[in-house]
Write an enzyme that holds these catalytic residues in place. Structure first.
Site, PDB file in Angstrom:
ATOM      1  N   PRO A 210      19.445  -0.963  -5.139  1.00 25.78           N
ATOM      2  CA  PRO A 210      19.238   0.410  -4.638  1.00 25.78           C
ATOM      3  C   PRO A 210      18.395   1.244  -5.587  1.00 25.78           C
ATOM      4  O   PRO A 210      17.709   2.166  -5.153  1.00 25.78           O
ATOM      5  CB  PRO A 210      20.659   0.970  -4.537  1.00 25.78           C
ATOM      6  CG  PRO A 210      21.544  -0.229  -4.412  1.00 25.78           C
ATOM      7  CD  PRO A 210      20.878  -1.318  -5.207  1.00 25.78           C
TER       8      PRO A 210
ATOM      9  N   ARG B 112       0.818  -1.221   0.000  1.00 29.47           N
ATOM     10  CA  ARG B 112       0.000   0.000   0.000  1.00 29.47           C
ATOM     11  C   ARG B 112       0.852   1.271   0.000  1.00 29.47           C
ATOM     12  O   ARG B 112       0.340   2.380   0.083  1.00 29.47           O
ATOM     13  CB  ARG B 112      -0.978  -0.033   1.180  1.00 29.47           C
ATOM     14  CG  ARG B 112      -2.081  -1.085   0.932  1.00 29.47           C
ATOM     15  CD  ARG B 112      -3.099  -1.163   2.039  1.00 29.47           C
ATOM     16  NE  ARG B 112      -2.741  -2.085   3.114  1.00 29.47           N
ATOM     17  CZ  ARG B 112      -2.730  -3.420   3.006  1.00 29.47           C
ATOM     18  NH1 ARG B 112      -3.015  -3.998   1.863  1.00 29.47           N
ATOM     19  NH2 ARG B 112      -2.418  -4.192   4.029  1.00 29.47           N
TER      20      ARG B 112
ATOM     21  N   LYS C 160      10.345  10.983   1.751  1.00 29.54           N
ATOM     22  CA  LYS C 160      11.371   9.935   1.872  1.00 29.54           C
ATOM     23  C   LYS C 160      11.917   9.929   3.301  1.00 29.54           C
ATOM     24  O   LYS C 160      12.248  10.986   3.845  1.00 29.54           O
ATOM     25  CB  LYS C 160      12.499  10.214   0.865  1.00 29.54           C
ATOM     26  CG  LYS C 160      13.596   9.173   0.868  1.00 29.54           C
ATOM     27  CD  LYS C 160      14.518   9.331  -0.335  1.00 29.54           C
ATOM     28  CE  LYS C 160      15.664   8.334  -0.330  1.00 29.54           C
ATOM     29  NZ  LYS C 160      15.227   6.931  -0.271  1.00 29.54           N
TER      30      LYS C 160
ATOM     31  N   THR D 285      14.033  -1.826  -1.005  1.00 26.92           N
ATOM     32  CA  THR D 285      14.083  -1.021   0.215  1.00 26.92           C
ATOM     33  C   THR D 285      15.519  -0.659   0.564  1.00 26.92           C
ATOM     34  O   THR D 285      16.425  -1.482   0.419  1.00 26.92           O
ATOM     35  CB  THR D 285      13.438  -1.810   1.377  1.00 26.92           C
ATOM     36  OG1 THR D 285      12.189  -2.343   0.921  1.00 26.92           O
ATOM     37  CG2 THR D 285      13.200  -0.923   2.581  1.00 26.92           C
TER      38      THR D 285
ATOM     39  N   ARG E  78       3.926   3.852  -1.804  1.00 23.17           N
ATOM     40  CA  ARG E  78       4.072   4.461  -3.140  1.00 23.17           C
ATOM     41  C   ARG E  78       4.646   3.461  -4.144  1.00 23.17           C
ATOM     42  O   ARG E  78       4.106   3.275  -5.238  1.00 23.17           O
ATOM     43  CB  ARG E  78       4.982   5.699  -3.053  1.00 23.17           C
ATOM     44  CG  ARG E  78       4.351   6.906  -2.377  1.00 23.17           C
ATOM     45  CD  ARG E  78       5.349   8.041  -2.227  1.00 23.17           C
ATOM     46  NE  ARG E  78       6.358   7.723  -1.217  1.00 23.17           N
ATOM     47  CZ  ARG E  78       6.274   8.047   0.073  1.00 23.17           C
ATOM     48  NH1 ARG E  78       5.244   8.734   0.504  1.00 23.17           N
ATOM     49  NH2 ARG E  78       7.214   7.709   0.940  1.00 23.17           N
ATOM     50  N   MET E  79       5.744   2.831  -3.798  1.00 25.02           N
ATOM     51  CA  MET E  79       6.375   1.876  -4.724  1.00 25.02           C
ATOM     52  C   MET E  79       5.617   0.558  -4.781  1.00 25.02           C
ATOM     53  O   MET E  79       5.447  -0.052  -5.835  1.00 25.02           O
ATOM     54  CB  MET E  79       7.817   1.590  -4.276  1.00 25.02           C
ATOM     55  CG  MET E  79       8.839   2.525  -4.836  1.00 25.02           C
ATOM     56  SD  MET E  79       9.041   2.357  -6.624  1.00 25.02           S
ATOM     57  CE  MET E  79      10.089   0.913  -6.720  1.00 25.02           C
TER      58      MET E  79
ATOM     59  N   HIS F 141      15.228  14.320  -3.693  1.00 26.28           N
ATOM     60  CA  HIS F 141      14.032  13.468  -3.571  1.00 26.28           C
ATOM     61  C   HIS F 141      12.849  14.237  -2.996  1.00 26.28           C
ATOM     62  O   HIS F 141      13.011  15.312  -2.412  1.00 26.28           O
ATOM     63  CB  HIS F 141      14.337  12.266  -2.669  1.00 26.28           C
ATOM     64  CG  HIS F 141      15.119  11.176  -3.340  1.00 26.28           C
ATOM     65  ND1 HIS F 141      16.485  11.230  -3.476  1.00 26.28           N
ATOM     66  CD2 HIS F 141      14.718  10.023  -3.924  1.00 26.28           C
ATOM     67  CE1 HIS F 141      16.902  10.144  -4.113  1.00 26.28           C
ATOM     68  NE2 HIS F 141      15.849   9.386  -4.406  1.00 26.28           N
TER      69      HIS F 141
HETATM   70  N1  LIG Z   1      15.077   0.486  -5.486  1.00 28.56           N
HETATM   71  C1  LIG Z   1      14.311   1.431  -6.050  1.00 28.56           C
HETATM   72  O1  LIG Z   1      14.319   1.629  -7.277  1.00 28.56           O
HETATM   73  C2  LIG Z   1      13.414   2.236  -5.184  1.00 28.56           C
HETATM   74  C3  LIG Z   1      13.468   2.066  -3.844  1.00 28.56           C
HETATM   75  N2  LIG Z   1      12.657   2.793  -3.037  1.00 28.56           N
HETATM   76  C4  LIG Z   1      12.742   2.456  -1.633  1.00 28.56           C
HETATM   77  O2  LIG Z   1      11.626   1.615  -1.349  1.00 28.56           O
HETATM   78  C5  LIG Z   1      11.191   1.838  -0.005  1.00 28.56           C
HETATM   79  C6  LIG Z   1       9.712   2.206  -0.027  1.00 28.56           C
HETATM   80  O3  LIG Z   1       9.559   3.467  -0.637  1.00 28.56           O
HETATM   81  P1  LIG Z   1       8.109   4.123  -0.767  1.00 28.56           P
HETATM   82  O4  LIG Z   1       7.185   3.181  -1.435  1.00 28.56           O
HETATM   83  O5  LIG Z   1       8.311   5.478  -1.316  1.00 28.56           O
HETATM   84  O6  LIG Z   1       7.693   4.251   0.786  1.00 28.56           O
HETATM   85  P2  LIG Z   1       6.219   4.249   1.414  1.00 28.56           P
HETATM   86  O7  LIG Z   1       6.375   4.803   2.791  1.00 28.56           O
HETATM   87  O8  LIG Z   1       5.254   4.888   0.474  1.00 28.56           O
HETATM   88  O9  LIG Z   1       5.850   2.684   1.499  1.00 28.56           O
HETATM   89  C7  LIG Z   1       6.351   1.794   2.437  1.00 28.56           C
HETATM   90  C8  LIG Z   1       5.197   0.888   2.813  1.00 28.56           C
HETATM   91  O10 LIG Z   1       5.706  -0.224   3.547  1.00 28.56           O
HETATM   92  C9  LIG Z   1       4.762  -0.504   4.564  1.00 28.56           C
HETATM   93  N3  LIG Z   1       5.415  -1.332   5.580  1.00 28.56           N
HETATM   94  C10 LIG Z   1       6.153  -0.943   6.637  1.00 28.56           C
HETATM   95  N4  LIG Z   1       6.568  -2.026   7.313  1.00 28.56           N
HETATM   96  C11 LIG Z   1       6.082  -3.108   6.664  1.00 28.56           C
HETATM   97  C12 LIG Z   1       6.172  -4.510   6.881  1.00 28.56           C
HETATM   98  N5  LIG Z   1       6.823  -5.004   7.940  1.00 28.56           N
HETATM   99  N6  LIG Z   1       5.546  -5.345   6.013  1.00 28.56           N
HETATM  100  C13 LIG Z   1       4.854  -4.865   4.962  1.00 28.56           C
HETATM  101  N7  LIG Z   1       4.737  -3.541   4.708  1.00 28.56           N
HETATM  102  C14 LIG Z   1       5.347  -2.682   5.559  1.00 28.56           C
HETATM  103  C15 LIG Z   1       4.297   0.851   5.035  1.00 28.56           C
HETATM  104  O11 LIG Z   1       3.082   0.769   5.757  1.00 28.56           O
HETATM  105  C16 LIG Z   1       4.149   1.565   3.695  1.00 28.56           C
HETATM  106  O12 LIG Z   1       2.859   1.351   3.153  1.00 28.56           O
HETATM  107  C17 LIG Z   1      12.118   2.919   0.555  1.00 28.56           C
HETATM  108  O13 LIG Z   1      13.176   2.318   1.250  1.00 28.56           O
HETATM  109  C18 LIG Z   1      12.622   3.625  -0.686  1.00 28.56           C
HETATM  110  O14 LIG Z   1      13.857   4.248  -0.493  1.00 28.56           O
HETATM  111  C19 LIG Z   1      11.778   3.700  -3.531  1.00 28.56           C
HETATM  112  C20 LIG Z   1      11.704   3.939  -4.865  1.00 28.56           C
HETATM  113  C21 LIG Z   1      12.537   3.227  -5.818  1.00 28.56           C
HETATM  114  O1  LIG Z   2      12.616   6.762  -1.581  1.00 28.81           O
HETATM  115  C1  LIG Z   2      12.656   6.911  -2.822  1.00 28.81           C
HETATM  116  O2  LIG Z   2      11.785   7.552  -3.433  1.00 28.81           O
HETATM  117  C2  LIG Z   2      13.746   6.308  -3.574  1.00 28.81           C
HETATM  118  N1  LIG Z   2      14.561   5.519  -2.948  1.00 28.81           N
HETATM  119  C3  LIG Z   2      15.681   4.846  -3.506  1.00 28.81           C
HETATM  120  C4  LIG Z   2      16.973   5.385  -2.938  1.00 28.81           C
HETATM  121  O3  LIG Z   2      17.023   5.697  -1.737  1.00 28.81           O
HETATM  122  O4  LIG Z   2      17.954   5.465  -3.675  1.00 28.81           O
HETATM  123  C5  LIG Z   2      15.652   4.816  -5.005  1.00 28.81           C
HETATM  124  C6  LIG Z   2      15.149   6.078  -5.642  1.00 28.81           C
HETATM  125  O5  LIG Z   2      16.118   7.062  -5.468  1.00 28.81           O
HETATM  126  C7  LIG Z   2      13.824   6.501  -5.042  1.00 28.81           C
END
Ligand SMILES: NC(=O)C1=CN([C@@H]2O[C@H](COP(=O)(O)OP(=O)(O)OC[C@H]3O[C@@H](n4cnc5c(N)ncnc54)[C@H](O)[C@@H]3O)[C@@H](O)[C@H]2O)C=CC1
Ligand SMILES: O=C(O)C1=N[C@H](C(=O)O)C[C@H](O)C1
EC number: 1.17.1.8
Length: 257
Positions: free
Chosen positions: A107, A13, A140, A80, A15-16, A136
């Site tokens: 990452p 639920r 975040k 994550t 963003r990602m 960002h």
């Molecule tokens: N590798 C990549 O390309 C990307 C990585 N990210 C990373 O992905 C992670 C999530 O980013 P967003 O979606 O923006 O954050 P967000 O805060 O929108 O989503 C995180 C979700 O995880 C849920 N959550 C927390 N603990 C949990 C658990 N134990 N089990 C299941 N769900 C749980 C939260 O309730 C929330 O809905 C961050 O660490 C971010 O840096 C984000 C964008 C791209």
């Molecule tokens: O939290 C984000 O949005 C993102 N997280 C990842 C990071 O920490 O590098 C990937 C991307 O930059 C988006």
């Protein structure tokens, strides 16, 4: 008929996670068998028959989630942040007990970002100075970004392998943090600004010239081809892989495996 690959998304639920749920549902070769939030029990991954678990949660939860998946013989594709060297070492120890299981810690799933990091690492040895600026959205939870940490590590390793010394400068900080954080000696600056999604610039400078390597994710759709590539490939890459570049033949111009 070809069997569908059963996939679970954790953080479904967020963003990602929500974007990944849509991407998995739209893929003809994948079946979404579980979409879990923070209060859902991990046991349901087992009852749902997940083969690949996609973790898009928070740094505090990801280690427990991935450990559970590995202990139950499921592959994991992890976006994550928060995977320190110590956490990665412990995951490798865990994976040694299940040699057929694969984990991808990526990452950044955006192909352009993976390329930008590779370009920065290739360029790093030729310039006196290198600094990273990551920008960002303000929701975040971590800084610096996982992408910036990974980029700095690869830049520093490339410079060290080539015997390039750290570029000295005359500046003495008048205020803590004025020069950003240092990751393996590389200054990293974090900007959080409403309206942004995920952006990074690597600035490389020598006398009289500058090279800027910039990548922009304007929409989380940019991460989905990489997420899908990870899901489809992880079973063929047992053990731990850090970085989506591990699944791409960047040197040969191949399209991945
Ligand atoms: N590798 C990549 O390309 C990307 C990585 N990210 C990373 O992905 C992670 C999530 O980013 P967003 O979606 O923006 O954050 P967000 O805060 O929108 O989503 C995180 C979700 O995880 C849920 N959550 C927390 N603990 C949990 C658990 N134990 N089990 C299941 N769900 C749980 C939260 O309730 C929330 O809905 C961050 O660490 C971010 O840096 C984000 C964008 C791209
Ligand atoms: O939290 C984000 O949005 C993102 N997280 C990842 C990071 O920490 O590098 C990937 C991307 O930059 C988006």
């Amino acid at each position: 008929m070809t069997e569908l690959l059963p996939v679970a998304v954790l953080g479904a639920r967020g963003r990602m996670g929500a974007e990944a749920v849509r991407a998995v549902e739209a893929a003809e070769d994948l079946e979404l068998v579980a979409a879990l939030g923070s209060s859902d029990p991990l046991d349901s991954l087992v009852s749902a028959g997940a083969r690949v678990v996609v973790d898009l949660t928070v740094p505090d939860a990801t280690v427990g989630n991935v450990s559970f998946a590995v202990e139950h013989g499921m592959h994991a594709v992890v976006g994550t942040t928060g995977w320190t060297a110590d956490r990665l070492a412990r995951l490798e120890t865990l994976l040694a007990g299940t040699p057929a299981t694969g984990v991808l810690i990526a990452p950044n799933f955006a192909l352009g970002s993976v390329l930008a990091t590779a370009f920065a690492a290739a360029a790093a040895r030729y310039f006196d100075s290198v600094e990273i600026v990551e920008l960002h959205h303000p929701d975040k939870v971590d800084a610096p970004s996982g992408t910036a940490v990974r980029t700095a590590q690869l830049v520093a390793a490339a410079r060290s392998a080539a015997g390039v010394p750290d570029a000295p400068d005359a500046t003495r900080d008048q205020l803590d943090g004025a020069r950003g954080a240092r990751v393996d000696g590389v200054p990293v600056h974090s900007v959080r600004l409403r309206g942004l999604t995920a952006h990074q610039e690597v600035l490389l400078g020598s006398a009289g010239e500058q090279l800027t390597i910039r990548h922009d994710s304007f929409d989380r759709a940019s991460f989905m081809p990489g997420v899908l590539l990870g899901i489809r490939s992880v079973a063929r890459h047992p053990g731990l892989t850090v970085g989506l570049d591990g699944y791409l033949n960047l040197q040969t111009g191949g399209t991945g495996s």
